[in-house]
Structure formats: C-alpha cells, structure tokens
Write an enzyme that holds these catalytic residues in place. Sequence first.
Site, PDB file in Angstrom:
ATOM      1  N   GLY A   1       0.817  -1.186   0.000  1.00 52.20           N
ATOM      2  CA  GLY A   1       0.000   0.000   0.000  1.00 52.20           C
ATOM      3  C   GLY A   1       0.860   1.249   0.000  1.00 52.20           C
ATOM      4  O   GLY A   1       1.811   1.367   0.786  1.00 52.20           O
TER       5      GLY A   1
ATOM      6  N   ARG B   1      -3.963   2.671  16.832  1.00 53.57           N
ATOM      7  CA  ARG B   1      -2.712   2.798  16.078  1.00 53.57           C
ATOM      8  C   ARG B   1      -1.553   3.375  16.910  1.00 53.57           C
ATOM      9  O   ARG B   1      -0.438   2.838  16.850  1.00 53.57           O
ATOM     10  CB  ARG B   1      -2.929   3.609  14.804  1.00 53.57           C
TER      11      ARG B   1
ATOM     12  N   CYS C   1      -7.957   1.840  31.102  1.00 52.52           N
ATOM     13  CA  CYS C   1      -6.996   1.496  32.145  1.00 52.52           C
ATOM     14  C   CYS C   1      -5.775   0.792  31.577  1.00 52.52           C
ATOM     15  O   CYS C   1      -5.594  -0.426  31.782  1.00 52.52           O
ATOM     16  CB  CYS C   1      -7.680   0.631  33.196  1.00 52.52           C
ATOM     17  N   GLU C   2      -5.008   1.494  30.828  1.00 46.65           N
ATOM     18  CA  GLU C   2      -3.756   0.982  30.256  1.00 46.65           C
ATOM     19  C   GLU C   2      -2.802   2.165  30.156  1.00 46.65           C
ATOM     20  O   GLU C   2      -3.195   3.246  29.691  1.00 46.65           O
ATOM     21  CB  GLU C   2      -3.964   0.462  28.820  1.00 46.65           C
TER      22      GLU C   2
ATOM     23  N   TYR D   1      -7.985   2.254   9.212  1.00 49.86           N
ATOM     24  CA  TYR D   1      -7.545   1.464  10.359  1.00 49.86           C
ATOM     25  C   TYR D   1      -7.844   2.191  11.675  1.00 49.86           C
ATOM     26  O   TYR D   1      -7.102   2.091  12.642  1.00 49.86           O
ATOM     27  CB  TYR D   1      -6.054   1.101  10.248  1.00 49.86           C
TER      28      TYR D   1
HETATM   29  C1  LIG Z   1      -3.194  -8.250   0.947  1.00 52.93           C
HETATM   30  C2  LIG Z   1      -3.394  -6.841   1.297  1.00 52.93           C
HETATM   31  N1  LIG Z   1      -4.061  -6.039   0.446  1.00 52.93           N
HETATM   32  C3  LIG Z   1      -4.289  -4.743   0.719  1.00 52.93           C
HETATM   33  C4  LIG Z   1      -3.832  -4.161   1.890  1.00 52.93           C
HETATM   34  C5  LIG Z   1      -4.103  -2.722   2.107  1.00 52.93           C
HETATM   35  O1  LIG Z   1      -2.937  -2.007   2.236  1.00 52.93           O
HETATM   36  P1  LIG Z   1      -2.894  -0.444   2.424  1.00 52.93           P
HETATM   37  O2  LIG Z   1      -3.901  -0.067   3.444  1.00 52.93           O
HETATM   38  O3  LIG Z   1      -1.523  -0.179   2.847  1.00 52.93           O
HETATM   39  O4  LIG Z   1      -3.203   0.182   1.108  1.00 52.93           O
HETATM   40  C6  LIG Z   1      -3.120  -4.940   2.816  1.00 52.93           C
HETATM   41  C7  LIG Z   1      -2.601  -4.363   4.060  1.00 52.93           C
HETATM   42  O5  LIG Z   1      -1.427  -4.241   4.258  1.00 52.93           O
HETATM   43  C8  LIG Z   1      -2.897  -6.318   2.508  1.00 52.93           C
HETATM   44  O6  LIG Z   1      -2.213  -7.081   3.351  1.00 52.93           O
HETATM   45  N1  LIG Z   2      -3.568  -1.602  10.636  1.00 55.48           N
HETATM   46  C1  LIG Z   2      -2.339  -1.113  10.095  1.00 55.48           C
HETATM   47  C2  LIG Z   2      -2.158  -1.488   8.671  1.00 55.48           C
HETATM   48  C3  LIG Z   2      -2.332  -2.941   8.429  1.00 55.48           C
HETATM   49  C4  LIG Z   2      -2.378  -3.201   6.991  1.00 55.48           C
HETATM   50  C5  LIG Z   2      -3.068  -4.480   6.703  1.00 55.48           C
HETATM   51  N2  LIG Z   2      -2.189  -5.539   6.277  1.00 55.48           N
HETATM   52  C6  LIG Z   2      -2.199   0.370  10.351  1.00 55.48           C
HETATM   53  O1  LIG Z   2      -2.994   0.968  10.980  1.00 55.48           O
HETATM   54  O2  LIG Z   2      -1.252   0.993   9.973  1.00 55.48           O
END
Ligand SMILES: Cc1ncc(COP(=O)(O)O)c(C=O)c1O
Ligand SMILES: N[C@@H](CCCC[NH3+])C(=O)O
Length: 415
Positions: A239, A312, A342-343, A370
């Site tokens: 990504g 995050r 509570c963390e 996310y």
């Molecule tokens: C297989 C796959 N596709 C798509 C994504 C989406 O990635 P991003 O949110 O970085 O665009 C991820 C997350 O890393 C992934 O593991």
């Molecule tokens: N959750 C992650 C990204 C994970 C991407 C999925 N493979 C974030 O917030 O940065």
Amino acid sequence: MSFFTQRSGELYVEDVRLSDIAAQYGTPAYVYSRAAFTQHYLAYAQALGQHPGMICYAVKANSNIALLNLLARLGAGFDIVSGGEMERVLTAGGDPKRIVFSGVGKTAAEMAKALQMGIHCFNVESEPELELLSQVAVEQGLTARVSLRVNPDVDAKTHPYISTGLKENKFGIDITRAPEVYRRAAELPNIDVQGVDCHIGSQLTELEPFLDALDRLLVLVDGLADEGIHISHLDLGGGLGVTYRDEQPPAVADYMDAIKQKLGERKLALMFEPGRSIAANAGVLLTKVLYLKPTEEHNFAIIDAAMNDNIRPALYQAWQDIRPLKERRGATKRWDLVGPVCETGDFLGKDRELALEPGDHLAVMSAGAYGFTMASNYNTRPRACELLVDGDQVYVIRERENFVDLIRGEHVIEH
Ligand SMILES: Cc1ncc(COP(=O)(O)O)c(C=O)c1O
Ligand SMILES: N[C@@H](CCCC[NH3+])C(=O)O
C-alpha cells in the site's frame, strides 16, 4: 487537496464546521469526507486509465457500508479478507465479480460462498489452502480463478508490524518455491490459474521496494510462460503511504507509471488493493478534553477517545496530528493526550504543543483508515458513531453503540 481546512481559526470538513458536528452528535465521533474518498479513489482509477485491470479497495481499512457503497458506485472493486467483509461488500451493492479474496486463513465455508458469488479471484497464500480450494470448487461444481500470493522477500522499509513481504512474515508463498506451486495449481481440478499476487506491506513511502518486488515477479511470470503457464494479471501491493506528519509518499500516477513501464511488452492486466491511501486522509476522530491533569512528569490531558477507538498509536507508536477544532489564544503547553482506558499505553498523542481547556474539542487527523475498523469495546466502551459529510450535509452512517449493543448475545447462567 485536503477537504479538512482551517477557516478563521476553526476546522472544517468540506463546508461543515467540525465543532458543530461535535456539538450535535457528541464525541468520540469518526467523521469522513465524501469528496476526499472520491478524489482518492479516482486518483487510482484515472492513473490506471485504459490499461486493463481493477482498483480493488482494501475493505479492512474502513468497511462502513456507506463508504463501500460510494466506492461501488464509482466502479471500484474490493479486496476482502473474510466472509464478513464479503457480506459487507454485497450488502453495500458491490459487484461480486470485482472482488478479490486475500488472507492466510480462508475457511472452506468462506471459499464456498465466494465461489457461489462468482468472485473475480482468490489470492491463495499457501499450498494447503490451494488444495482445499480445489476440493471445495469440485464439491461446488465451480471453478476458482486464482492468483498465488508470492512472498518476494523484499524489505518494504515500513514498521515491522505492517511489513508483509519478508521471508519471515506469515504471508504468501516463498517466491523461490512459487514455480513448483504454480505447476501443482495448473494440474489441480477446478482451479484456473490467472494471476500473480504480491503485497509487501503498508504505509510505503518509497517506490524502490515496489519496483524491486515487481522485478522479481516478472522473472517468475516469464519463467512460467516458458513452461506454458500463462499469467494474465498481476495484483500488486503494498500500500502506498500517506502523509501523517511529513512523509512524502510517491503520487499515485507516478507509482503506476513506473509499474506500467516495467511491464514492457507483456500483456498483463494490473490490479491494485489500496486501503490506507484512499481512506486515511478522508477521516478524522473527534474527541473532547475531559480533564487537565498536570503532574511533575507530564501534562496529561484526559480526552474522551481512547485506544479502543484508535489503537494505532498504542500498537505501532503511530503519530497522528491532533488539532483543536477552535484555535484558542493563550499559553501553550506540551500535553500527553490520554484516554480513559486502564492501560498506560492508552494515548493518542504525546508531547503535543497545545493551548487546552477542559471541554475543548480536538480532531485526531488522518483517522479514516484502520481507525474504526480496529476499534474494540475494551473497558465496555461503546464504539463511536461514524458520520459522512457531503458538502454542507452530515449523514449518520453508523450510530453510536449503546449498552444493549454491548451485551448483545451474553447470557447469565441460571445456577
Ligand atoms: C493483501 C493486502 N491487500 C491490501 C492491503 C491494504 O494495504 P494499504 O492499506 O496499505 O493500502 C493490505 C494491508 O497491508 C494487505 O495485506
Ligand atoms: N492496521 C495497520 C495497517 C495494516 C495493513 C493491513 N495488512 C495500520 O494501521 O497501519
């Protein structure tokens, strides 16, 4: 162009003042901009242009059905990683023929449903998964179109928790073993080998790892062609990153041009699975300052959003900008913005130079990806509402949870 702007000391999303939203809908609240989602998706669609392929939005980044519906109406495909995400896409009016199914742990039931829906492609992540998919497809009397997700062993130069394309990661099939697995796939019943899939990680800010991975994929594709196994599409990730602070990720158009150039004469359709780069800077998390608690060590500002709303910072030490909805004149201090959970790890920002008073509203920026999808009910906290702004209109696209939602499905035993 940002759809979150500062006007006369107040923060707006499109044409709506965020402080008006906080007053009407309460906090914590996720707020998204329709125009931003649209613009970020169209950047991909336009950069792909006439080249055969598909932009499959990664549902995990933000899976609210209103947003999926907007993207479906723009012609997007979808990258899913569970049966639940498939149901969301279908509920939102997404076209099953534009779904790709990724993930290392697909179950037989999920495979069967996806086959019945006629999804575009399974991104298969291991040999046992390939064998099971073939069995399920035979049972269903259907054919599974597949890509093998190969692990190219490329360093994505991102946070280790969101790097996926190194040998040590659980994702994909080691590229050195891939030819062997493709041979097996080619002979398995009800499997139609179509593509090569690769995803090396998230929040990538340089082109080089993408291009290194692509070089390795093309060697594989050419080798397979020599053996009579013809690949018709590449599904490429990771990504692209976004600007949270001062990162300067490549522009979508430059990224895609560089990829198209590398293909040379090869006739390969291109699929992309962007999540963060579409959703992150299309949303914010609104929160209110509950108490100010200066101590000898730190100035704590206790806010009403917490790690359960946005994990995050706790999980990856991620930095997201935190801005006041109304600028306040007066002395600033360095504040740690901490939630009620509570963390000790429950913080959304540390050492932020702000002028704060109890009752002030703040926006955690770049929270569209996310954010809500990783939210939990830890400490029996209801999940926030989600709102979508379109011009001067505000739509509730998910209601705030209440206590009944929180205990749904729980039972006390009789004796
Ligand atoms: C297989 C796959 N596709 C798509 C994504 C989406 O990635 P991003 O949110 O970085 O665009 C991820 C997350 O890393 C992934 O593991
Ligand atoms: N959750 C992650 C990204 C994970 C991407 C999925 N493979 C974030 O917030 O940065």
